[in-house]
Design an enzyme around this catalytic site. Structure first.
Site, PDB file in Angstrom:
ATOM      1  N   LYS A   9       0.811  -1.219   0.000  1.00  0.00           N
ATOM      2  CA  LYS A   9       0.000   0.000   0.000  1.00  0.00           C
ATOM      3  C   LYS A   9       0.853   1.281   0.000  1.00  0.00           C
ATOM      4  CE  LYS A   9      -4.068  -2.201   2.017  1.00  0.00           C
ATOM      5  NZ  LYS A   9      -5.112  -2.124   3.067  1.00  0.00           N
ATOM      6  N   TYR A  50     -12.465  -2.560  -4.409  1.00  0.00           N
ATOM      7  CA  TYR A  50     -12.964  -2.636  -3.031  1.00  0.00           C
ATOM      8  C   TYR A  50     -14.494  -2.562  -2.969  1.00  0.00           C
ATOM      9  CZ  TYR A  50      -8.345  -2.388  -0.757  1.00  0.00           C
ATOM     10  OH  TYR A  50      -7.081  -2.668  -0.283  1.00  0.00           O
ATOM     11  N   PHE A  58     -15.988   3.211   6.043  1.00  0.00           N
ATOM     12  CA  PHE A  58     -14.593   3.515   5.718  1.00  0.00           C
ATOM     13  C   PHE A  58     -14.290   3.473   4.218  1.00  0.00           C
ATOM     14  CE2 PHE A  58     -14.787  -1.078   6.668  1.00  0.00           C
ATOM     15  CZ  PHE A  58     -14.172  -1.627   5.538  1.00  0.00           C
ATOM     16  N   ARG A  86      -2.492 -15.100   3.261  1.00  0.00           N
ATOM     17  CA  ARG A  86      -3.283 -14.482   4.342  1.00  0.00           C
ATOM     18  C   ARG A  86      -2.636 -14.769   5.703  1.00  0.00           C
ATOM     19  NH1 ARG A  86      -7.558 -10.836   3.268  1.00  0.00           N
ATOM     20  NH2 ARG A  86      -8.816 -11.759   4.928  1.00  0.00           N
ATOM     21  N   THR A  92      -6.147  -8.173   9.791  1.00  0.00           N
ATOM     22  CA  THR A  92      -6.359  -6.862   9.138  1.00  0.00           C
ATOM     23  C   THR A  92      -5.862  -5.716  10.019  1.00  0.00           C
ATOM     24  OG1 THR A  92      -8.321  -7.789   8.083  1.00  0.00           O
ATOM     25  CG2 THR A  92      -8.129  -5.398   8.065  1.00  0.00           C
ATOM     26  N   ARG A 103       1.983  -7.568   8.590  1.00  0.00           N
ATOM     27  CA  ARG A 103       1.284  -6.424   9.183  1.00  0.00           C
ATOM     28  C   ARG A 103       1.773  -6.115  10.595  1.00  0.00           C
ATOM     29  NH1 ARG A 103      -4.546  -8.019   6.663  1.00  0.00           N
ATOM     30  NH2 ARG A 103      -4.556  -6.590   4.893  1.00  0.00           N
ATOM     31  N   ASN A 113      -2.479  -0.472   6.956  1.00  0.00           N
ATOM     32  CA  ASN A 113      -2.036  -1.815   7.377  1.00  0.00           C
ATOM     33  C   ASN A 113      -1.050  -2.467   6.405  1.00  0.00           C
ATOM     34  OD1 ASN A 113      -3.892  -2.354   5.403  1.00  0.00           O
ATOM     35  ND2 ASN A 113      -5.127  -3.777   6.593  1.00  0.00           N
ATOM     36  N   HIS A 116      -2.267  -5.645   1.216  1.00  0.00           N
ATOM     37  CA  HIS A 116      -3.547  -6.317   0.972  1.00  0.00           C
ATOM     38  C   HIS A 116      -3.246  -7.678   0.346  1.00  0.00           C
ATOM     39  CE1 HIS A 116      -7.587  -7.113  -0.637  1.00  0.00           C
ATOM     40  NE2 HIS A 116      -6.930  -7.539  -1.711  1.00  0.00           N
ATOM     41  N   GLU A 127      -9.501 -10.103  -8.552  1.00  0.00           N
ATOM     42  CA  GLU A 127      -8.527  -9.027  -8.333  1.00  0.00           C
ATOM     43  C   GLU A 127      -7.379  -9.108  -9.335  1.00  0.00           C
ATOM     44  OE1 GLU A 127      -7.584  -9.313  -4.129  1.00  0.00           O
ATOM     45  OE2 GLU A 127      -9.617  -8.716  -3.552  1.00  0.00           O
TER      46      GLU A 127
HETATM   47  P1  CMP Z   1      -7.584  -4.700   3.076  1.00  0.00           P
HETATM   48  O1  CMP Z   1      -7.132  -6.108   3.303  1.00  0.00           O
HETATM   49  O2  CMP Z   1      -6.918  -3.932   1.994  1.00  0.00           O
HETATM   50  O3  CMP Z   1      -9.163  -4.733   2.780  1.00  0.00           O
HETATM   51  C1  CMP Z   1     -10.005  -3.629   3.046  1.00  0.00           C
HETATM   52  C2  CMP Z   1      -9.322  -2.569   3.847  1.00  0.00           C
HETATM   53  O4  CMP Z   1     -10.140  -1.640   4.489  1.00  0.00           O
HETATM   54  C3  CMP Z   1      -8.544  -3.232   4.971  1.00  0.00           C
HETATM   55  O5  CMP Z   1      -7.430  -3.899   4.445  1.00  0.00           O
HETATM   56  C4  CMP Z   1      -8.252  -2.042   5.893  1.00  0.00           C
HETATM   57  O6  CMP Z   1      -7.032  -1.408   5.603  1.00  0.00           O
HETATM   58  C5  CMP Z   1      -9.367  -1.048   5.549  1.00  0.00           C
HETATM   59  N1  CMP Z   1     -10.223  -0.751   6.687  1.00  0.00           N
HETATM   60  C6  CMP Z   1     -10.391   0.446   7.242  1.00  0.00           C
HETATM   61  N2  CMP Z   1     -11.267   0.399   8.228  1.00  0.00           N
HETATM   62  C7  CMP Z   1     -11.680  -0.870   8.352  1.00  0.00           C
HETATM   63  C8  CMP Z   1     -12.591  -1.550   9.224  1.00  0.00           C
HETATM   64  N3  CMP Z   1     -13.261  -0.927  10.188  1.00  0.00           N
HETATM   65  N4  CMP Z   1     -12.753  -2.881   9.056  1.00  0.00           N
HETATM   66  C9  CMP Z   1     -12.080  -3.540   8.066  1.00  0.00           C
HETATM   67  N5  CMP Z   1     -11.208  -2.939   7.202  1.00  0.00           N
HETATM   68  C10 CMP Z   1     -11.013  -1.614   7.356  1.00  0.00           C
END
Ligand code: CMP
Length: 133
Positions: A9, A50, A58, A86, A92, A103, A113, A116, A127
């Site tokens: 990211k 997304y 968010f 994963r 996450t 992470r 974070n 992805h 994707e």
């Molecule tokens: P990612 O795996 O890229 O998938 C969706 C992204 O949304 C996640 O990582 C987080 O960086 C972001 N995000 C921000 N807020 C939230 C939340 N409350 N719950 C889950 N993902 C979130």
């Protein structure tokens, strides 16, 4: 062999210090890198990427953030690649990610974070098609 999508990211790319470390962690875990590009993703693509989060609070901030600078887009290949990646990246929320996961090492917060990875094989196929065509 299975393929999955991995993305470093903007905050990590902007800082310019840990892209190589993150790729090395993937290689050491047995992943082969079969696609790699540093790219500024356009807004429509990110909103589609997304899309499952469209109704979440968010979503707009997430799309703004992913569009805020270049990301590193990566296609990885390995046996059981989706689940293995994963596990390697961790939860996450970096605060909840197991010690030693990507992470836990490089993530700052839920919103920042570091990386992805596709959640399941269907998402991986979708994707990879969106990003690599
Ligand atoms: P990612 O795996 O890229 O998938 C969706 C992204 O949304 C996640 O990582 C987080 O960086 C972001 N995000 C921000 N807020 C939230 C939340 N409350 N719950 C889950 N993902 C979130």
């Amino acid at each position: 062999m299975q393929q999955t999508y991995f993305m470093i990211k903007p905050e990590i790319v902007r800082e310019g210090k840990h892209v190589g470390d993150i790729l090395a962690i993937a290689n050491r875990a047995g992943f082969k890198i079969t696609g790699l590009a540093m790219r500024q993703l356009d807004r429509a693509l990110v909103e589609d990427f997304y899309g499952e989060h469209r109704e979440r609070g968010f979503y707009k901030d997430l799309c703004d953030y992913i569009c805020s600078g270049p990301v590193v887009t990566i296609r990885l290949e390995r046996e059981n690649a989706v689940a293995a990646l994963r596990a390697l990246i961790g939860a996450t929320n970096p605060a909840e990610a197991a010690v030693g996961t990507i992470r836990s090492l490089y993530g700052e917060s839920l919103s920042f974070n570091a990386v992805h990875a596709s959640a399941n094989p269907e998402d991986a196929a979708r994707e990879l098609k969106l990003i690599f065509g």
